[in-house]
Design an enzyme around this catalytic site. Sequence first.
Site, short mmCIF file in Angstrom:
data_model
loop_
_atom_site.label_atom_id
_atom_site.label_comp_id
_atom_site.label_asym_id
_atom_site.label_seq_id
_atom_site.Cartn_x
_atom_site.Cartn_y
_atom_site.Cartn_z
N CYS A 144 6.70 -1.92 -0.28
CA CYS A 144 6.25 -1.55 -1.62
C CYS A 144 5.62 -2.70 -2.41
O CYS A 144 5.51 -2.62 -3.63
CB CYS A 144 7.43 -0.96 -2.41
SG CYS A 144 8.10 0.51 -1.66
N ASP A 182 10.75 -9.07 -12.12
CA ASP A 182 9.74 -8.79 -11.09
C ASP A 182 8.60 -9.78 -11.33
O ASP A 182 8.06 -9.85 -12.43
CB ASP A 182 9.22 -7.35 -11.19
CG ASP A 182 8.47 -6.93 -9.93
OD1 ASP A 182 7.67 -7.75 -9.41
OD2 ASP A 182 8.67 -5.80 -9.46
N ARG A 203 2.35 5.81 -7.65
CA ARG A 203 3.64 5.86 -6.98
C ARG A 203 4.81 5.52 -7.90
O ARG A 203 5.89 5.19 -7.42
CB ARG A 203 3.63 4.96 -5.76
CG ARG A 203 3.38 3.49 -6.03
CD ARG A 203 3.04 2.77 -4.72
NE ARG A 203 3.07 1.34 -4.84
CZ ARG A 203 2.44 0.53 -4.03
NH1 ARG A 203 1.71 1.02 -3.06
NH2 ARG A 203 2.51 -0.78 -4.16
N ASP A 237 12.07 -5.40 -2.24
CA ASP A 237 11.17 -5.01 -1.16
C ASP A 237 11.26 -5.93 0.05
O ASP A 237 10.40 -5.88 0.92
CB ASP A 237 9.71 -4.99 -1.67
CG ASP A 237 9.26 -6.33 -2.22
OD1 ASP A 237 9.98 -7.33 -2.00
OD2 ASP A 237 8.20 -6.39 -2.86
N ASN A 238 12.30 -6.77 0.12
CA ASN A 238 12.44 -7.60 1.32
C ASN A 238 13.90 -7.93 1.57
O ASN A 238 14.72 -7.97 0.64
CB ASN A 238 11.60 -8.88 1.20
CG ASN A 238 12.09 -9.80 0.12
OD1 ASN A 238 12.95 -10.65 0.35
ND2 ASN A 238 11.57 -9.63 -1.09
#
Length: 565
Positions: free
Chosen positions: A162, A20, A31, A106-107
């Site tokens: 996110c 990441d 979250r 997230d994409n």
Amino acid sequence: KCLAQMGVACGAGGLIHLTDMDSIERSNLNRQFLFRPTDVGRLKSECAAAACAELNPALRIRHYARRVGADAAPSGVVGDDEHEPGARGFDERFWHSLDVTINALDNVEARMYVDSQCVLHGLPLLESGTSGTKGNTQVVLPNLTASYGSSVDPPEPAVPVCTLKSFPYQIEHTLQWARDTFEGEFAHAPESLRNWLEHGDAFLASLRDEGGSGAYEVAVEAVAVATLTPPTLRSCLQWALERFSDWFDRSIRALLEQYPPEHKTDEGARFWAGSRRMPTPTPFDPQKRTHTEFVRAAATLRARTLGLPPADAAAMDAALGDALQTLRKMGVAVARTRGPLPDAAARRRLAQQLSPCAESFEKDDDANGHMAFITATSNLRAANYGIPPADAHRSKLIAGRIVPAIATTTAAVVGLIAIELLKLACGRTLDAERFRNAFLNLALPLFAFSEPEPAEEHSMPGLAGGTYTLWSKIEVDEGASLTLRELVDLLEGRLGAEVSMLSYAGMALYSSVVPPKMQQAWLPVGVEQVVEAASGKKLPSSSAVQLQVSLYDEENDEDVDAPTV
């Protein structure tokens, strides 16, 4: 967290690769379950790996800050053995070392890339995603099921659901940051303060006992900040001035201290390059309209969440004048030292002065001040990074498409993926009927399960069995000296049809419609050399070459696709 508690990659030869490229923002604490307030600003992958290793010391995990995609540059991490899979990027050797891939991306672009690599290397893929109260999981099994790319997702929102970029370069990123900041300061913080006023230290103790360290720290800070000064309009303005200095000046200076302008990556490349914009600190200037608009909007929302009566324009101007005069004399007061929280008697007195109320974001009510705060905050952060600002109308359009992440949805999706992973681990043979795709919507509530879709079959008479799927491949292992002409002849002989097109990454290497004289230069050349000449890139020595082939269907007078070569 779930993998660590399940005991994944704890045995000999086990290893989790975690990547990441983002850093942790304060909004992330509400979250997920691995980050703590002290982690803000650090790499997500590094902190997640450390937290999981603490949960299970036997866990074997390696973390990266690497982008996932076809154009991601190969790079190692400090301490990597160059011969280990992943040490020089997510290359072919890396993919061959895996047993299963689990997506939490997230994409769509990154999802499609990982999906294509899993299909190419015959790997199971556990795909998942969330959007607010909605979530979905998909099981992709080699040679059995459809892949993620077999169906087309609807266009994704302008801002990934996110993701909050550590280094923004578009106005959508700064609007997402402003939106998350709104939730933290005017929804979560006042709710925590209200619970503390009602239940006292028992509320904080319950958070701590439940293991929610992140939620506990957020709640304690909300209580501490609210009890530092008497709740007045002036104190709310001073709070807003402090937030301005913290968010747009001091934090930027701290980032530049960590990564100065001349900073270079481990590979010697400039750190501040490409989409990574070098920011500029922004001290508060009362002569600039955006600065005062932010202070007014933030102070107004702060006062409302504390339950103070609304102030008219004259009262706001007078209080702002007093706060600015204090600013000129003393600068921005930064109250970061947190002493003991008020005792029960002080809490009861404070409860008579305050009536905390959380704000629920509503972009279409101009009177509530929500979009005024979002727009000013976003444009100030955009100014830090040299991003063109957006007016109130455009900001409203973009902010309205952002769906906040919900930890409950995330936990449900993670649990469903864990069940499918257990099936993979326990099954001696893959059987699609044992697995389930899932779709859920916690707001309805709806939980729907189905068997994974089978891989679509295509007719190809020249192949064994007469059909092929996306998992099928035509393997050619005739040695590095194989020429392009020899490859074309081999394929035509094996498939019983004329090769009309042979291409690499969209670049044509051979075409039957091109005049023979134009093909003569490449036909006697080795396939690897032709690929390198067409792409302009040197192929890794350990890499196989993947080619796309089209065949001429004489009966129907048309070109048809064939499996990857």
